[in-house]
Every structure is written in structure tokens, then in C-alpha cells.
Design a protein around this motif. Structure first.
Motif, PDB file in Angstrom:
ATOM      1  N   LEU A  48       0.849  -1.199   0.000  1.00  0.00           N
ATOM      2  CA  LEU A  48       0.000   0.000   0.000  1.00  0.00           C
ATOM      3  C   LEU A  48       0.875   1.237   0.000  1.00  0.00           C
ATOM      4  N   TYR A  50       0.672   5.793   0.824  1.00  0.00           N
ATOM      5  CA  TYR A  50      -0.004   7.040   1.161  1.00  0.00           C
ATOM      6  C   TYR A  50       0.600   8.141   0.309  1.00  0.00           C
ATOM      7  N   LEU A  56      -6.057   6.998   6.626  1.00  0.00           N
ATOM      8  CA  LEU A  56      -6.106   5.542   6.722  1.00  0.00           C
ATOM      9  C   LEU A  56      -6.107   4.967   5.301  1.00  0.00           C
ATOM     10  N   VAL A  57      -5.085   4.182   5.019  1.00  0.00           N
ATOM     11  CA  VAL A  57      -4.917   3.619   3.681  1.00  0.00           C
ATOM     12  C   VAL A  57      -5.120   2.113   3.759  1.00  0.00           C
ATOM     13  N   LYS A  58      -5.923   1.596   2.854  1.00  0.00           N
ATOM     14  CA  LYS A  58      -6.144   0.141   2.811  1.00  0.00           C
ATOM     15  C   LYS A  58      -5.363  -0.449   1.642  1.00  0.00           C
ATOM     16  N   GLY A  59      -4.803  -1.646   1.885  1.00  0.00           N
ATOM     17  CA  GLY A  59      -3.983  -2.253   0.851  1.00  0.00           C
ATOM     18  C   GLY A  59      -4.314  -3.712   0.620  1.00  0.00           C
ATOM     19  N   GLU A  64      -3.634  -2.496   6.347  1.00  0.00           N
ATOM     20  CA  GLU A  64      -3.913  -1.075   6.285  1.00  0.00           C
ATOM     21  C   GLU A  64      -2.815  -0.338   7.030  1.00  0.00           C
ATOM     22  N   GLU A  66      -1.857   3.730   8.843  1.00  0.00           N
ATOM     23  CA  GLU A  66      -2.357   5.040   9.229  1.00  0.00           C
ATOM     24  C   GLU A  66      -1.242   6.059   9.191  1.00  0.00           C
ATOM     25  N   LYS A  77      -0.844  -2.184   9.831  1.00  0.00           N
ATOM     26  CA  LYS A  77      -1.687  -2.949  10.742  1.00  0.00           C
ATOM     27  C   LYS A  77      -2.495  -3.998   9.986  1.00  0.00           C
ATOM     28  N   LYS A  78      -2.813  -5.058  10.734  1.00  0.00           N
ATOM     29  CA  LYS A  78      -3.748  -6.055  10.229  1.00  0.00           C
ATOM     30  C   LYS A  78      -4.561  -6.546  11.425  1.00  0.00           C
TER      31      LYS A  78
END
Lengths: 113, 114
Positions: A48, A50, A56-59, A64, A66, A77-78
Motif C-alpha cells: 500500500l 499514502y 487511513l490507507v487500505k492495501g 492497512e 495510518e 496494521k492487520k
């Protein structure tokens, strides 16, 4: 000069628990931030990034991250780790006007069944 | 999908040999990069190229040279291999001048110099 710090060499987490991989950065101006994952004997795979907008970016693969400008951090994070998430994770940053990426040293993630 | 390929997955060479590592991308990317990866040091940029016949030194260019005669191909050359060049070498590419564009990586070449 742009730089990235990944403070932990290894992160151990039990399967099903939340996974967090930490990253802090230093740049002049606006940062472009990336996470990559490397499985054994493989190249890096993009997870992912930014660039701008929502913090907050989702990949891929349920990950994801932050973006926190005040703390200059971009933690990965997961919510629920899988054994197959065991790999080496790299954070990278590029500052405006610079085509080079600066990589962190990498975090080995071990997910325990 | 972007595909970046490297000529060898594993390579064993002797000290003093001239070594060529080849990288090819199929997405018409302008930028191509060579990194080396060592445990505890992450990825370090050796050279990059933003156009055919153009190159710029990265952070650790000593002992290496590069060649980019065609847009899709970027070669890393070790003029006289030494044991401290034993490492994993990764090639990457992305579009220019899009600074937000993701770099795509090849599978890597693990080079051992004896």
C-alpha cells in the motif's frame, strides 16, 4: 535528507491477534509513504501507499496503514494475523522532488500458530 | 501486471571476475533501479536510470557500473567482483516523472563471490 526508522527487528504475534509493524519517517516537505512485503527468496511486493487524502490507507491482503503527520509515523496494521503473513516488511519514504526511495531496515514478522 | 525479470536467481562467481546482472521490465517504465539487500541494512540504492543511456549514482556506487542501452533493460556490472559484494541484488522500475508511482521489483539475484 529523507530517512525511515523501523525500530523493531522482529515482531512475534499469535495467529488471530492484531499485527502492528511500526515505521517513522523524516523528510523535508510532504512525504510519499510505502509498505512492501518480502517472502523468503523473493523480491519485494507492494502492499500500500499514502500519497495524499485520507490518513487511513487500505492495501493488499487485509493490511492497512495510518498516516500520522504530527508523529511522523506510518504504522502497518492487520486486525487478525495469519501464519502466511510471516515475512519481512519494509517501510519506504520519498520526499517531494526526490525520485529515490529511502527504505527502512525491515521488520521480520513471525506469526505463531 | 507489471513484470520485472532478472537473469539469474542464484549466481556464484570468483573474486576478480567480471559479473553481469541483467534486468528486464515489460511495462515501458522510464525509471529503473538497482539495489542491494543485506541483513540489518535494508535496501541500499546502487544506481538508477531515468532514461536510455542516462544514469545516476545512488548511495553505494563504488565497485559497480551500469548500462542502459534499451528502455526495457538495465544491467548492473561488477567490474572485479570481491567477497564484500556477496549480497542479494534487486532490480526495480517505475514511471517517470510520477513521483507517487510505485516501484515494482524483480525476484532478486543472490550473488555469492568466493
Amino acid at each position: 535528507a529523507q530517512s525511515v526508522a523501523q525500530p523493531e527487528d522482529q515482531v512475534n504475534v499469535a495467529e488471530g491477534n492484531p499485527l502492528t509493524v511500526k515505521c517513522t519517517y523524516s523528510v523535508s516537505g510532504n512525504p510519499y509513504l510505502f509498505w512492501y512485503v518480502q517472502y523468503p527468496n523473493r523480491g519485494l511486493q507492494f502492499l500500500l501507499k499514502y500519497i495524499t487524502g485520507d490518513n487511513l490507507v487500505k492495501g493488499s491482503y487485509g493490511f492497512e496503514a495510518e498516516f500520522n503527520k504530527s508523529q511522523t509515523s506510518f504504522h502497518l496494521k492487520k486486525p487478525s494475523a495469519l501464519v502466511s503473513d510471516s515475512a519481512l516488511y519494509f517501510c519506504a519514504v520519498r520526499e517531494e522532488g526526490n525520485n529515490r526511495l529511502a527504505f527502512g531496515k525491515g521488520n521480520q514478522v513471525v506469526v505463531i500458530p | 501486471d507489471v513484470k520485472v525479470t532478472q537473469s539469474s536467481r542464484y549466481l556464484v562467481k570468483r573474486t576478480g571476475e567480471k559479473v553481469f546482472l541483467e534486468c528486464v521490465q515489460d511495462m515501458d517504465h522510464e525509471n529503473m533501479f538497482w539495489y542491494r539487500q543485506d541483513p540489518g541494512l535494508g535496501l541500499r540504492l546502487i544506481y538508477f536510470s531515468y532514461d536510455v543511456k542516462m544514469k545516476e549514482k545512488g548511495d553505494i556506487p563504488e565497485g559497480y557500473s551500469v548500462s542502459r542501452e534499451k528502455k526495457e533493460r538495465f544491467s548492473l556490472i561488477l567490474e572485479s567482483a570481491s567477497t564484500n559484494q556477496t549480497s542479494m541484488y534487486l532490480c526495480a522500475s517505475n514511471k517517470f516523472p510520477y513521483l507517487t508511482d510505485t516501484q515494482y521489483f524483480g525476484p532478486g539475484t543472490r550473488l555469492t563471490v568466493l
